[in-house]
Write an enzyme that holds these catalytic residues in place. Structure first.
Site, PDB file in Angstrom:
ATOM      1  N   CYS A 116     -52.972 -28.435 -83.308  1.00 12.40           N
ATOM      2  CA  CYS A 116     -53.322 -30.009 -83.107  1.00 12.40           C
ATOM      3  C   CYS A 116     -54.738 -29.887 -82.796  1.00 12.40           C
ATOM      4  O   CYS A 116     -55.266 -30.923 -82.882  1.00 12.40           O
ATOM      5  CB  CYS A 116     -52.373 -30.539 -82.190  1.00 12.40           C
ATOM      6  SG  CYS A 116     -50.671 -30.552 -82.619  1.00 12.40           S
ATOM      7  N   HIS A 256     -54.717 -37.292 -78.906  1.00  8.70           N
ATOM      8  CA  HIS A 256     -53.737 -36.678 -79.899  1.00  8.70           C
ATOM      9  C   HIS A 256     -52.476 -37.564 -79.744  1.00  8.70           C
ATOM     10  O   HIS A 256     -52.175 -37.716 -78.580  1.00  8.70           O
ATOM     11  CB  HIS A 256     -53.650 -35.121 -79.603  1.00  8.70           C
ATOM     12  CG  HIS A 256     -52.640 -34.587 -80.636  1.00  8.70           C
ATOM     13  ND1 HIS A 256     -52.458 -34.902 -81.777  1.00  8.70           N
ATOM     14  CD2 HIS A 256     -51.485 -33.839 -80.199  1.00  8.70           C
ATOM     15  CE1 HIS A 256     -51.267 -34.244 -82.279  1.00  8.70           C
ATOM     16  NE2 HIS A 256     -50.888 -33.705 -81.377  1.00  8.70           N
ATOM     17  N   ASN A 286     -46.105 -37.122 -84.861  1.00 11.70           N
ATOM     18  CA  ASN A 286     -47.078 -36.468 -84.648  1.00 11.70           C
ATOM     19  C   ASN A 286     -47.746 -35.614 -85.870  1.00 11.70           C
ATOM     20  O   ASN A 286     -46.636 -34.837 -86.562  1.00 11.70           O
ATOM     21  CB  ASN A 286     -46.514 -35.248 -83.586  1.00 11.70           C
ATOM     22  CG  ASN A 286     -47.555 -34.045 -83.501  1.00 11.70           C
ATOM     23  OD1 ASN A 286     -48.594 -34.038 -83.865  1.00 11.70           O
ATOM     24  ND2 ASN A 286     -47.116 -33.255 -82.362  1.00 11.70           N
TER      25      ASN A 286
HETATM   26  O1  UT7 Z   1     -48.625 -31.631 -80.736  1.00  9.24           O
HETATM   27  C1  UT7 Z   1     -48.329 -31.094 -79.438  1.00  9.24           C
HETATM   28  C2  UT7 Z   1     -47.297 -30.203 -79.451  1.00  9.24           C
HETATM   29  N1  UT7 Z   1     -46.200 -30.815 -79.126  1.00  9.24           N
HETATM   30  C3  UT7 Z   1     -45.870 -31.912 -78.118  1.00  9.24           C
HETATM   31  O2  UT7 Z   1     -46.713 -32.306 -77.377  1.00  9.24           O
HETATM   32  C4  UT7 Z   1     -44.372 -32.222 -77.657  1.00  9.24           C
HETATM   33  C5  UT7 Z   1     -44.317 -32.088 -76.044  1.00  9.24           C
HETATM   34  N2  UT7 Z   1     -42.956 -32.191 -75.805  1.00  9.24           N
HETATM   35  C6  UT7 Z   1     -42.247 -33.443 -75.857  1.00  9.24           C
HETATM   36  O3  UT7 Z   1     -42.899 -34.390 -76.298  1.00  9.24           O
HETATM   37  C7  UT7 Z   1     -40.995 -33.697 -75.054  1.00  9.24           C
HETATM   38  O4  UT7 Z   1     -40.795 -32.673 -74.242  1.00  9.24           O
HETATM   39  C8  UT7 Z   1     -39.815 -33.898 -76.226  1.00  9.24           C
HETATM   40  C9  UT7 Z   1     -39.711 -35.340 -76.849  1.00  9.24           C
HETATM   41  C10 UT7 Z   1     -39.712 -33.012 -77.101  1.00  9.24           C
HETATM   42  C11 UT7 Z   1     -38.438 -34.021 -75.546  1.00  9.24           C
HETATM   43  O5  UT7 Z   1     -38.516 -34.798 -74.366  1.00  9.24           O
HETATM   44  P1  UT7 Z   1     -37.967 -34.348 -72.966  1.00  9.24           P
HETATM   45  O6  UT7 Z   1     -37.857 -35.654 -71.989  1.00  9.24           O
HETATM   46  O7  UT7 Z   1     -38.723 -33.368 -72.495  1.00  9.24           O
HETATM   47  O8  UT7 Z   1     -36.276 -34.371 -73.203  1.00  9.24           O
HETATM   48  P2  UT7 Z   1     -35.478 -32.921 -73.085  1.00  9.24           P
HETATM   49  O9  UT7 Z   1     -36.082 -31.916 -73.890  1.00  9.24           O
HETATM   50  O10 UT7 Z   1     -35.532 -32.484 -71.480  1.00  9.24           O
HETATM   51  O11 UT7 Z   1     -34.119 -33.309 -73.353  1.00  9.24           O
HETATM   52  C12 UT7 Z   1     -33.598 -34.129 -72.681  1.00  9.24           C
HETATM   53  C13 UT7 Z   1     -32.119 -34.455 -73.388  1.00  9.24           C
HETATM   54  C14 UT7 Z   1     -31.363 -33.224 -73.665  1.00  9.24           C
HETATM   55  O12 UT7 Z   1     -30.033 -33.590 -73.303  1.00  9.24           O
HETATM   56  P3  UT7 Z   1     -29.318 -32.981 -71.899  1.00  9.24           P
HETATM   57  O13 UT7 Z   1     -29.529 -31.428 -71.562  1.00  9.24           O
HETATM   58  O14 UT7 Z   1     -30.137 -33.715 -70.869  1.00  9.24           O
HETATM   59  O15 UT7 Z   1     -27.747 -33.409 -71.987  1.00  9.24           O
HETATM   60  C15 UT7 Z   1     -31.461 -32.937 -74.981  1.00  9.24           C
HETATM   61  O16 UT7 Z   1     -30.426 -32.325 -75.591  1.00  9.24           O
HETATM   62  O17 UT7 Z   1     -32.334 -35.192 -74.473  1.00  9.24           O
HETATM   63  C16 UT7 Z   1     -31.524 -34.628 -75.537  1.00  9.24           C
HETATM   64  N3  UT7 Z   1     -32.201 -34.701 -76.890  1.00  9.24           N
HETATM   65  C17 UT7 Z   1     -31.832 -35.618 -77.616  1.00  9.24           C
HETATM   66  N4  UT7 Z   1     -31.269 -36.697 -77.657  1.00  9.24           N
HETATM   67  C18 UT7 Z   1     -31.191 -37.400 -78.684  1.00  9.24           C
HETATM   68  C19 UT7 Z   1     -33.112 -33.902 -77.305  1.00  9.24           C
HETATM   69  N5  UT7 Z   1     -33.671 -34.211 -78.405  1.00  9.24           N
HETATM   70  C20 UT7 Z   1     -32.968 -35.339 -78.645  1.00  9.24           C
HETATM   71  C21 UT7 Z   1     -32.955 -36.341 -79.793  1.00  9.24           C
HETATM   72  N6  UT7 Z   1     -31.903 -37.309 -79.711  1.00  9.24           N
HETATM   73  N7  UT7 Z   1     -33.656 -36.196 -80.897  1.00  9.24           N
END
Ligand code: UT7
Length: 329
Positions: A116, A256, A286
């Site tokens: 990125c 970004h 992204n």
């Molecule tokens: O370009 C630079 C690199 N990339 C980034 O900057 C991305 C950085 N990370 C993020 O943007 C966030 O961490 C994410 C958007 C990827 C995830 O958001 P989060 O608030 O950190 O969620 P999480 O991974 O802690 O997941 C929370 C819950 C989980 O369920 P449980 O364990 O709480 O029951 C996940 O399984 O959300 C669930 N989950 C989803 N639910 C519906 C994860 N992905 C999804 C989804 N739809 N697509």
């Protein structure tokens, strides 16, 4: 440490594939929902290239638009730097394919792998080569077909990414306009938090490795999120400090576009009003190296970024790599 700019932006361009994948479309592919994606990321849709599309086609279209915008001919370009992690092939460099498609026969061309951060790394390298080696017309691109390496069964990652290309033509600064500051960082200690482990020398694309989906994006989202906020904040504050400025002195910030919540956290820590922050992650998702040049082009063409405006740019990506800059448009 104020510095005199060597390079300024003469023109910009962008290109995205026509096809749009909405959150509703994704609901039919994986166990997700529009509500979750919007609340956690701010993304509503992303542009996706047809399977088998050439990144070089998308990048060439963005480059042509930038050359036209700058009033510069392809043969005048003497350097092409393409930030990407999704080139047409493992080799040759996709920048060479873009060179051929453009007819930029006098250019030196190479790819730059900084995920990125590819576009901002490219800007600094371009400026350095202009200052040290006399290059006068440089094309810097950030372009990705990230959906070519998405695992459509992994809801943690497949909802996040989109495809696109952005380009800027640089020329010598007029003394006041251009790249006022750039600051680049890397930290390989966290390389396993965001990576594509397949396709390289460690896990070549054997049938077993492909079946195990090693050739797709793997990410520890929460950890990446945490590092992104800290590092982007540090980098942006540093370039502002070097010019004796504060966040509120910027006319606009182009961060970004990975996640709206990351952007909001960085902006809050840098004490900037959200009204001065450009956000288009809702429309593109992204697009990695392409996100900042796409935004720059949208802003310049809409008239929202007039010559003389002071713009902050900041990014974070796999590696980890991160970078910030200040540009007088
Ligand atoms: O370009 C630079 C690199 N990339 C980034 O900057 C991305 C950085 N990370 C993020 O943007 C966030 O961490 C994410 C958007 C990827 C995830 O958001 P989060 O608030 O950190 O969620 P999480 O991974 O802690 O997941 C929370 C819950 C989980 O369920 P449980 O364990 O709480 O029951 C996940 O399984 O959300 C669930 N989950 C989803 N639910 C519906 C994860 N992905 C999804 C989804 N739809 N697509």
């Amino acid at each position: 440490m104020q510095k005199t700019p060597h390079a300024m932006i003469l023109g910009t361009g962008r290109a995205v594939p026509e096809k749009i994948l909405t959150n509703a479309d994704l609901e039919r592919i994986v166990d997700t929902s529009d509500d979750w994606i919007v609340a956690r990321t701010g993304i509503r849709q992303r542009h996706v290239a047809a399977p088998g599309s050439a990144l070089s086609d998308l990048a060439t279209e963005a480059a042509r638009n930038a050359l036209q915008n700058a009033g510069v001919g392809a043969e005048e370009i003497d350097l092409i730097i393409l930030g990407t992690v999704t080139g047409d092939m493992k080799f040759p460099a996709t920048a060479c394919l873009v060179q051929e498609k453009l007819g930029a026969k006098n250019a030196v061309a190479f790819d730059l792998s900084a995920a990125c951060s590819g576009f901002l790394y490219g800007l600094q390298i371009a400026e350095g080569m202009m200052a040290s080696s006399g290059y006068r017309r440089v094309l810097v691109l950030g372009a990705e077909v990230l959906t070519s390496m998405v695992n459509w069964q992994d809801r943690d990652t497949c909802v996040l990414f989109g495809d696109g290309a952005g380009a800027a033509v640089l020329g010598p600064s007029d003394g006041g306009r251009g790249l006022l500051q750039t600051y680049l960082r890397s930290d390989g200690a966290h390389s396993n938090l965001l990576y594509n482990p397949g396709c390289g020398s460690v896990n070549p694309p054997t049938a077993e490795n492909v079946a195990a989906r090693l050739h797709t994006i793997h990410m520890e989202g929460k950890e990446v999120f945490r590092h992104a906020v800290t590092s982007m904040t540090e980098a942006l504050k540093l370039v502002l400090e070097r010019e004796g400025l504060r966040g509120e002195d910027l006319d606009l910030l182009i961060p970004h576009q990975a996640n709206l919540r990351i952007i909001e956290a960085v902006v809050k820590r840098c004490k900037m009003p959200m009204e001065k922050v450009y956000v288009n992650v809702d429309r593109y998702g992204n697009t990695s190296a392409a996100s900042i040049p796409i935004a720059l082009d949208e802003l310049r063409r809409s008239g929202d970024l007039r010559p003389g405006a002071l713009v902050g740019v900041v990014t974070f990506g796999a590696g980890f790599t991160w970078a910030a800059g200040l540009i007088r448009i």
